[in-house]
Design a protein around this motif. Structure first.
Motif, short mmCIF file in Angstrom:
data_model
loop_
_atom_site.label_atom_id
_atom_site.label_comp_id
_atom_site.label_asym_id
_atom_site.label_seq_id
_atom_site.Cartn_x
_atom_site.Cartn_y
_atom_site.Cartn_z
N LYS B 8 25.05 33.41 33.78
CA LYS B 8 25.05 33.92 32.35
C LYS B 8 24.15 35.13 31.98
O LYS B 8 24.90 36.00 31.58
CB LYS B 8 24.27 32.50 31.69
N LEU B 11 25.97 38.63 33.52
CA LEU B 11 26.96 38.70 32.14
C LEU B 11 26.91 39.28 31.03
O LEU B 11 27.34 40.57 30.64
CB LEU B 11 27.95 37.57 32.00
N GLU B 12 25.65 38.45 30.93
CA GLU B 12 25.08 39.27 28.61
C GLU B 12 24.82 40.61 29.25
O GLU B 12 24.54 41.66 28.59
CB GLU B 12 24.71 38.26 28.99
N ASP B 18 30.65 37.78 26.27
CA ASP B 18 31.05 36.90 25.88
C ASP B 18 33.64 36.88 26.00
O ASP B 18 33.48 36.00 25.48
CB ASP B 18 31.44 37.75 23.97
N VAL B 19 33.25 36.90 27.46
CA VAL B 19 34.34 36.92 28.12
C VAL B 19 34.67 35.35 28.00
O VAL B 19 33.40 34.85 28.80
CB VAL B 19 34.85 37.62 29.45
N GLU B 20 35.62 35.16 28.96
CA GLU B 20 36.05 33.59 28.49
C GLU B 20 36.44 33.39 30.04
O GLU B 20 36.66 32.02 30.19
CB GLU B 20 37.82 33.69 28.35
N ALA B 21 36.51 34.22 30.96
CA ALA B 21 36.43 34.37 32.12
C ALA B 21 36.33 35.32 32.89
O ALA B 21 36.52 36.03 32.83
CB ALA B 21 38.09 33.65 33.11
N ARG B 36 34.51 30.41 31.77
CA ARG B 36 33.12 29.94 31.11
C ARG B 36 32.53 28.69 31.14
O ARG B 36 31.81 29.15 31.47
CB ARG B 36 33.71 30.67 29.23
N SER B 37 33.46 27.41 30.54
CA SER B 37 32.58 26.58 30.21
C SER B 37 32.37 26.88 31.84
O SER B 37 30.98 25.63 31.75
CB SER B 37 33.87 25.58 30.29
N TRP B 39 29.75 28.14 33.68
CA TRP B 39 28.24 29.27 33.16
C TRP B 39 27.36 28.61 32.59
O TRP B 39 26.46 28.83 31.89
CB TRP B 39 28.14 30.68 33.92
N GLN B 40 27.98 27.93 31.33
CA GLN B 40 28.02 27.92 30.39
C GLN B 40 27.33 25.86 30.46
O GLN B 40 26.59 25.83 29.59
CB GLN B 40 28.79 27.82 29.10
N ALA B 92 36.05 41.49 34.11
CA ALA B 92 35.84 40.00 33.40
C ALA B 92 37.84 40.00 33.91
O ALA B 92 38.07 40.81 33.82
CB ALA B 92 35.55 41.04 31.77
#
Lengths: 673, 94
Positions: B8, B11-12, B18-21, B36-37, B39-40, B92
């Motif tokens: 997370k 990536l930030e 903000d990428v979905e995958a 994304r789910s 690592w969220q 991304a």
């Protein structure tokens, strides 16, 4: 029987069986079983698929492909060194990297092998990979100096490894195929199970809906039937008016409130004639029509109209306004007179009405349903006696008569039982001499020191049904008296006994006459039964049949009061009649009225031709007797020859040689020309 | 004991928050998409060291995606495929 009619009871039978405690339990168990089996089946299929999935996943088919790629990478890096004759620094790093890849892959492969079920093709492939890895590791450990030797060894081991990996992959493909097949089979099985379950549940659903519908329809039918029963219990179906039961209960409620109540009783005149002539459908139409007329009179009032019997109606109104009641009665009569048309015929409906109010009742009468009905009925009866098509208000005069009549009705049974009824005899004689040949027995009631004549109580007795006992008593007494007298004096006097027309609606009278003959031992030929034709003699056919049976006993039948009221010449043709008695109204006019003379002459002539005996009643003077004798009348009765007197008195002064010549011979038979 | 940076955060830090995958590629060209789910909802560690030392290739290094057992089991979408080893590229997905 049609199939539908047969299947309905079957369905009903099944539904009935389902509705029982056992049926319900069994069907619930069945339902639960279906659901349970379907569930078990689904669970088993899912588990089976899971197992396959696991066994497939456990072996990680990817391991096979990636291993082939790793082997290829290692060979390529070695081949580069073979071409260059040695490993460059870069080439060495690439070889070590490729060797690391193979190491990690082999280790991973081996670990999945240890976790899963034993699987020979994997085992073989991993072992071969380990052998190849061993070659590369040994080479790295020795500094990668012997390139050709390494190449040879790598080629040999990689060949074996690739072959074994292909076998592994083929096995995996086969497994995958089996998995697919099992999946589709499982889906198909599921489909069957689901379809079967759905079918079963559909049937259950349909059965439940049918049951529900039947239940609802049944409940509706029950409700309807209950409403019908209630209606039938309190309403008259034909006129839709309240029936007698409701009439009585509502009238009773009104009376107990101690407020003025008026009761109007209405009878349809000659209803029986309408019924007999035009049929019951016409009769029903008339009744409905009358019902509507009555309903119109109670509209917008708290009163009601009811049908309380065949052609009997009633109106109950909460009033004692006599003017208003009179108006209503008049309007009813007017409306009824307009008549109604039925199948092209116009019926003129006549009504007889009697009314009373609770306040018109005297002190001697308690205002009960029974009382007010009886007095209103008495008023109605008065309307009928006075010629119908009219109304009568119950008043003091009527009340006096009503009470008198009431007390007679109360006392009569006692009078019969205690012998208060006396037999009077009036002689029947031959003309012109006036020689008695027999008697007419008449009844008198010695009541409270007064002798009551029959016209005062016979009608009452007929209305209350006591006439049967009275006539039977007279029959028995008169025959006994005459039998005893005849026996004692060797005479053959005859006796005439009056029978109410009511007797001829029942055959009981035959037994009673027989009984009188047997107990008195009077010769049957000396008994004449006198019948007056009245409205009560409804069924002439039946009456004739009874009369002919009476004649078979040996008794004679006489038509009384001939020439008045209902009597007609038709009776003269009747084969069951022996005698006609000419009414006194004819003899009264015989000297003044030619018509009366012609009528008498005609009757005498006809009677003679038909072999009938004629007795002329009401002869009061010798002039009449002479005229009659001249006209050829042979027998008579009247005050000229003797009043009705107590039996002992009448029999006391008889010549001991006379009697009814017909028993011996008719000495006058040839006197008429 | 693995050490590294949370996916997370990585990536930030690289503008991919903000990428979905993401698409992850391994040295042996293995590729996988990670939604994304993952690592969220759980901590995905981009491990570079083990017990204070660099993560060797033979131990599936030098870069390996690691999810602790509890988080892994709790996450239905997570699979072994996402535990990429010898990671060489993160980008991304589009």
């Amino acid at each position: 029987m049609a199939p539908q009619e047969r299947s309905r009871p079957t369905i009903n039978g099944i539904l009935d069986a389902l509705a029982t405690r056992v049926g319900l339990t069994l069907s619930l168990v069945g339902l639960a079983l279906i659901c349970f089996l379907a569930g078990v089946n689904v669970e088993r299929s899912v588990k089976k698929l899971d197992d396959y999935q696991h066994s497939y996943n456990d072996r990680l088919i990817r391991n096979g492909f990636v291993s082939l790629s790793d082997i290829q990478r290692l060979l390529l890096s070695a081949q580069e060194a073979v071409e260059k004759g040695e490993f460059t620094a870069e080439g060495e790093q690439a070889f070590i990297q490729a060797s690391d890849f193979l190491f990690v892959r082999t280790k991973h492969f081996r670990r999945t092998l240890l976790l899963g079920e034993p699987f020979a093709p994997s085992e073989d492939a991993v072992s071969a990979m380990e052998a190849m890895l061993d070659v590369s590791e040994r080479a790295v450990a020795t500094g990668l100096v012997n390139v050709p030797g390494l190449w040879d060894e790598l080629l040999a081991t990689s060949d074996d490894t690739r072959r074994k990996l292909v076998i592994f992959l083929e096995e995996m493909a086969r497994l995958q195929n089996a998995l697919m097949l099992d999946q589709s089979r499982a889906v198909r099985e599921q489909r069957t199970v689901v379809l079967a379950s759905l079918l079963g549940l559909t049937f259950v659903g349909i059965a439940a809906l049918l049951l529900l519908r039947r239940e609802v329809l049944g409940r509706q039918a029950r409700d309807r039937a209950e409403r019908d029963v209630e209606f039938l219990a309190y309403f008259d179906k034909l006129t839709e008016l309240p029936n007698r039961a409701q009439f009585q209960s509502r009238l009773d409620k009104s009376l107990t409130k101690h407020e003025p109540v008026a009761l109007i009783l209405v009878d349809v005149d000659d209803f029986k004639t309408i019924n007999d002539t035009y049929g019951h459908a016409a009769g029903d139409t008339v009744l409905r029509h009358v019902g509507k007329l009555l309903s119109a009179q109670v509209e917008a009032s708290d009163g009601f109209a009811a049908r309380i019997g065949g052609d009997e109606f009633a109106i109950v109104l909460p009033t004692d306004d006599l003017d208003e009641l009179t108006r209503k009665c008049n309007r009813l009569l007017q409306e009824a007179r307009k008549g109604l048309s039925y199948e092209g015929e116009t019926f003129h409906v006549g009504l007889s009405i009697g009314f009373a109010t609770s306040t018109l009742l005297g002190q001697d009468l308690s205002p009960s349903v029974d009382t007010i009905c009886r007095v209103a009925d008495f008023a109605l009866y008065s309307s009928k006696s006075n010629g119908r098509g009219r109304f009568t208000q119950y008043d003091e005069t009527l009340e006096k008569r009503f009470l008198e009549r009431q007390s007679m009705v109360d006392d009569l049974p006692h009078a019969i039982a205690e012998g208060e009824l006396a037999i009077y005899l009036q002689p029947k004689v031959y003309l012109p001499n006036g020689t008695p040949y027999g008697f007419e027995a008449l009844v008198r009631w010695k009541r409270n020191g007064r002798v009551v004549p029959p016209d005062e109580f016979i009608k009452v007795a007929e209305e209350c049904g006591l006439i049967y006992e009275i006539d039977r008593y007279v029959l028995r007494s008169a025959t006994r008296l005459l039998a005893e007298y005849n026996h004692a004096h060797q005479t053959a006097y005859s006796v005439s006994v009056n029978l109410s027309a009511l007797h001829f609606n029942s055959r009981r009278i035959i037994g009673w006459v027989e009984e009188a003959l047997n107990t008195s031992d009077l010769a049957p030929g000396l008994i004449t039964l006198e019948i007056t034709e009245t409205a009560e003699l409804r069924d002439w056919q039946e009456a004739q049949s009874i009369m002919s049976e009476l004649r078979e006993l040996g008794t004679k039948i006489s038509i009384d009061d001939f020439g008045t009221g209902y009597s007609s010449l038709g009776y003269l043709r009747s084969t069951v009649v022996d005698e006609v008695k000419i009414d006194r109204s004819i003899i009264d006019r015989i000297e003044t009225c030619d018509k009366a003379r012609f009528l008498l002459d005609g009757v005498l002539d006809m009677a003679s031709n038909l072999g009938l005996v004629v007795v002329v009643e009401g002869v009061e003077n010798s002039a009449q007797a002479k005229t009659l004798d001249h006209m050829g009348a042979a027998r008579a009765q009247g005050f000229l020859f003797g009043h009705p007197v107590p039996a002992e008195q009448a029999l006391g002064g008889l010549p001991h040689v006379a009697g009814d010549a017909e028993v011996g011979y008719d000495r006058r038979a040839n006197e008429r020309g | 004991m693995f050490e590294g940076i949370l996916l997370k955060d990585l990536l930030e830090a690289n503008g991919l928050g903000d990428v979905e995958a993401i698409k992850v590629t391994a040295e042996n060209d293995y590729q996988v998409m990670i939604p994304r789910s993952i690592w969220q909802e759980t901590d995905v560690l981009v491990a570079t060291r083990v017990d204070g030392k660099p993560h060797s290739r033979r131990a599936r290094g030098p870069i390996q995606f690691v999810i602790d057992m509890e988080g892994y089991k709790a996450l239905e979408v997570a699979s072994e495929d996402h535990l990429v080893w010898m990671v060489s590229k993160i980008e991304a997905a589009n």
